[in-house]
Design an enzyme around this catalytic site. Structure first.
Site, short mmCIF file in Angstrom:
data_model
loop_
_atom_site.label_atom_id
_atom_site.label_comp_id
_atom_site.label_asym_id
_atom_site.label_seq_id
_atom_site.Cartn_x
_atom_site.Cartn_y
_atom_site.Cartn_z
N VAL A 11 34.75 31.79 47.06
CA VAL A 11 36.03 32.42 47.41
C VAL A 11 36.02 32.87 48.87
CG1 VAL A 11 37.40 34.52 46.99
CG2 VAL A 11 36.66 33.10 45.07
N ASP A 30 27.65 37.04 56.31
CA ASP A 30 26.78 36.93 55.14
C ASP A 30 25.44 37.56 55.47
OD1 ASP A 30 27.15 34.91 52.48
OD2 ASP A 30 25.13 35.65 52.86
N ARG A 154 41.12 27.00 42.41
CA ARG A 154 40.21 26.29 41.51
C ARG A 154 39.19 25.53 42.34
NH1 ARG A 154 44.31 22.33 39.23
NH2 ARG A 154 45.02 22.78 41.32
N GLU A 155 37.97 25.49 41.87
CA GLU A 155 36.97 24.66 42.54
C GLU A 155 37.43 23.21 42.48
OE1 GLU A 155 32.96 25.29 41.23
OE2 GLU A 155 33.20 27.46 41.33
N HIS A 254 44.20 20.31 27.68
CA HIS A 254 43.34 19.15 27.42
C HIS A 254 42.15 19.59 26.58
CE1 HIS A 254 45.67 16.87 30.24
NE2 HIS A 254 45.52 17.84 31.13
N GLY A 256 38.53 19.46 24.95
CA GLY A 256 37.27 18.97 25.52
C GLY A 256 36.09 19.69 24.91
N GLY A 260 33.87 25.88 31.06
CA GLY A 260 32.68 26.40 31.71
C GLY A 260 33.05 26.91 33.09
N CYS A 263 33.97 31.20 36.47
CA CYS A 263 35.03 32.20 36.32
C CYS A 263 35.43 32.50 34.88
CB CYS A 263 36.25 31.77 37.11
SG CYS A 263 35.85 31.52 38.82
N LYS A 324 33.08 20.63 35.71
CA LYS A 324 34.30 19.82 35.83
C LYS A 324 34.10 18.89 37.02
CE LYS A 324 37.07 22.73 38.83
NZ LYS A 324 38.37 23.33 39.01
C1 UGA Z 1 39.55 28.92 37.35
C2 UGA Z 1 41.08 29.10 37.46
O1 UGA Z 1 41.74 27.90 37.06
C3 UGA Z 1 41.47 29.48 38.87
O2 UGA Z 1 42.87 29.75 38.93
C4 UGA Z 1 40.71 30.75 39.27
O3 UGA Z 1 40.98 31.14 40.61
C5 UGA Z 1 39.22 30.50 39.15
O4 UGA Z 1 38.91 30.12 37.80
C6 UGA Z 1 38.53 31.78 39.55
O5 UGA Z 1 38.73 32.81 38.87
O6 UGA Z 1 37.90 31.82 40.61
P1 UGA Z 1 37.82 26.95 38.00
O7 UGA Z 1 36.80 27.76 37.27
O8 UGA Z 1 37.51 26.41 39.35
O9 UGA Z 1 39.19 27.80 38.17
O10 UGA Z 1 38.15 25.69 37.07
P2 UGA Z 1 39.32 25.20 36.12
O11 UGA Z 1 39.95 24.01 36.70
O12 UGA Z 1 40.21 26.30 35.73
O13 UGA Z 1 38.48 24.74 34.85
C7 UGA Z 1 37.71 25.65 34.07
C8 UGA Z 1 37.11 24.98 32.86
O14 UGA Z 1 38.12 24.69 31.90
C9 UGA Z 1 36.41 23.65 33.14
O15 UGA Z 1 35.21 23.62 32.41
C10 UGA Z 1 37.39 22.61 32.65
O16 UGA Z 1 36.79 21.42 32.24
C11 UGA Z 1 38.00 23.34 31.47
N1 UGA Z 1 39.35 22.85 31.10
C12 UGA Z 1 40.40 23.03 31.95
C13 UGA Z 1 39.54 22.24 29.87
O17 UGA Z 1 38.60 22.08 29.07
N2 UGA Z 1 40.80 21.83 29.54
C14 UGA Z 1 41.86 21.99 30.36
O18 UGA Z 1 42.99 21.60 29.99
C15 UGA Z 1 41.66 22.60 31.61
#
Ligand code: UGA
Length: 433
Positions: A11, A30, A154-155, A254, A256, A260, A263, A324
């Site tokens: 972040v 840092d 999101r990452e 979705h 799955g 993970g 966050c 992811k």
């Molecule tokens: C998440 C949030 O989406 C961001 O908005 C937030 O800023 C971030 O956490 C944070 O708090 O810093 P991130 O952890 O990068 O972002 O990843 P996501 O894209 O949200 O995915 C999280 C997990 O959910 C992954 O394991 C992904 O595979 C899973 N996922 C996501 C699913 O299994 N199904 C979905 O439909 C979407």
């Protein structure tokens, strides 16, 4: 504006780089000398598409620099952002705020002239008030305000999310601080990004509520997927049909292997703890945490079934181990539950992941790393598609069948059409279909 960012983790670094791209002067601080040296040489400690170019461009424009010297960087700032880690505290699920409060103390001693101290790290409700108290205690004469400015990036899509956010949330309680925050986000306001101004507690709560809601949405569809398997429904059609209702929306539906990352697992646990402590338990989130663990274990059963209840001595290919695609992050990845279970059951696991090796090598002992999916699948008795990297979305299924000893696939991201897979000759299982 002159901005200082404390912490060059995900972040902190992405926000610092993007703020400099807005035209602000940004110094990133840092404590780790090797990190600062690497950043000064344009080396980025994380894999995030586009970040290296953006960093190089802003360093060249002399708007972005890196330092170990927190005091000097804070003294000259209009706003100091705290972007340090808030990991789960061992034992109790709480967010560990040691780094945040240590940073607040150091900032307090260095403040010089009116400064807004902004928290970007995800922190429990009440943390910003505590930061305010710490700074006042440490430096009673300091002229400052605190603000809460949670980050929603999101990452893997961090720059796009930062530059084109659905909204910016700013918890702030004085006109002076509001003015500073408005100036910082002016480039986004000009692009008509909505900015929600609210109080400190609500800003802190929005972040947890948003992440917990998204984790709940994923978990909901994962449970529906398990039921779809029993009743002969197809979860992909179910999510499509549900998602077209504008009140529900099609994102994060979705099914799955379980969520993970750095966050959702951490923030759901922290929110559950906050609720319990205030005698207002968020039972739905407590259930989500348990169900997500069960979902990951359900995937192990699925693979075992596909392999006739034994993987002992069998070669198994695993495509993707990061939590992811488009990241090298392995934190709380479902692979960390699934792969060791297979290794423990005697499988000879061959892993391929475009970015996973660096982080994954130490976390997944006993596996063989490959650099090509077909190499990983050669003579394998099953392949598991665990992370939907683009590289794994268009496999030549006939070639897959040819190279494998026993062509079985567990597609845990529902990438392939079951009909195509079966026509190619694969014994195929997926999630919720
Ligand atoms: C998440 C949030 O989406 C961001 O908005 C937030 O800023 C971030 O956490 C944070 O708090 O810093 P991130 O952890 O990068 O972002 O990843 P996501 O894209 O949200 O995915 C999280 C997990 O959910 C992954 O394991 C992904 O595979 C899973 N996922 C996501 C699913 O299994 N199904 C979905 O439909 C979407």
């Amino acid at each position: 504006m002159q901005l200082t960012m404390i912490g060059t983790g995900y972040v902190g670094l992405v926000s610092g780089v993007c703020f400099s791209d807005f035209g602000h002067d940004v110094i990133c601080v840092d404590k780790m000398p090797e990190k600062i040296t690497a950043l000064e040489n344009g080396e980025i400690p994380i894999y995030e598409p586009g970040l290296d170019e953006l960093l190089a461009r802003n360093v060249a424009a002399e708007r972005l620099s890196f330092t170990l010297d927190l005091a000097t960087a804070v003294a000259q700032a209009d706003a100091v952002f705290i972007g340090v880690g808030t990991p789960t505290r061992r034992g109790d699920g709480h967010a560990d705020l040691t780094y945040v409060y240590d940073a607040a103390r150091e900032i307090a001693r260095a403040l010089n002239g009116y400064t807004v101290v902004v928290t970007k790290s995800t922190v429990p409700v009440g943390t910003n008030r505590e930061i305010e108290r710490i700074i006042r205690e440490e430096n009673p004469d300091a002229d400052f305000d605190v603000a809460s400015n949670p980050e929603f990036l999101r990452e893997g899509a961090a720059i796009e999310d930062f530059m084109r956010p659905d909204r910016v949330v700013v918890g702030v309680e004085s006109d002076r601080a509001t003015d500073v925050m408005a100036k910082i986000y002016r480039p986004l306001a000009l692009r008509e990004a909505p900015i929600v101004y609210t109080d400190l507690e609500s800003a802190e709560m929005i972040k947890y509520a948003a992440n917990a809601f998204l984790a709940t949405k994923i978990t909901f569809i994962n449970e529906i997927a398990a039921l779809c398997e029993k009743v002969g429904a197809d979860v992909k059609s179910v999510s499509k049909g549900m998602g077209m209702d504008a009140r529900i929306g099609n994102k994060f539906l979705h099914a799955g292997p379980g969520y993970g990352g750095s966050c959702f697992p951490k923030d759901t646990k922290a929110l559950a703890r906050i609720g319990q402590e205030h005698a207002a338990p968020i039972q739905i989130v407590e259930a989500v945490i348990d169900i997500n663990e069960a979902t990951k274990r359900r995937m192990i059963d699925k693979v075992m079934q596909l392999c006739d209840d034994s993987v002992n001595g069998k070669k198994i290919a695993v495509l993707g181990v990061t939590f992811k695609p488009n990241t090298d992050d392995m934190r709380d990845s479902p692979s960390l539950t699934i792969v060791p279970a297979l290794v423990g059951a005697g499988a000879n696991v061959h892993v391929v992941d475009p970015q996973g090796l660096k982080e994954g090598e130490a976390l997944l002992p006993g596996v063989t790393w490959q650099d090509d999916p077909y190499k990983a699948m050669r003579n394998a008795e099953a392949v598991i598609l665990l992370t939907e990297w683009n590289e794994f979305r268009a496999l030549d299924l006939e070639r897959v069948v040819k190279v494998m000893k026993d062509p079985r696939m567990a597609d845990l991201r529902n990438v392939y059409d079951p009909k195509d897979a079966e026509e190619a000759g694969l014994t195929y299982v997926s999630v919720g279909r």
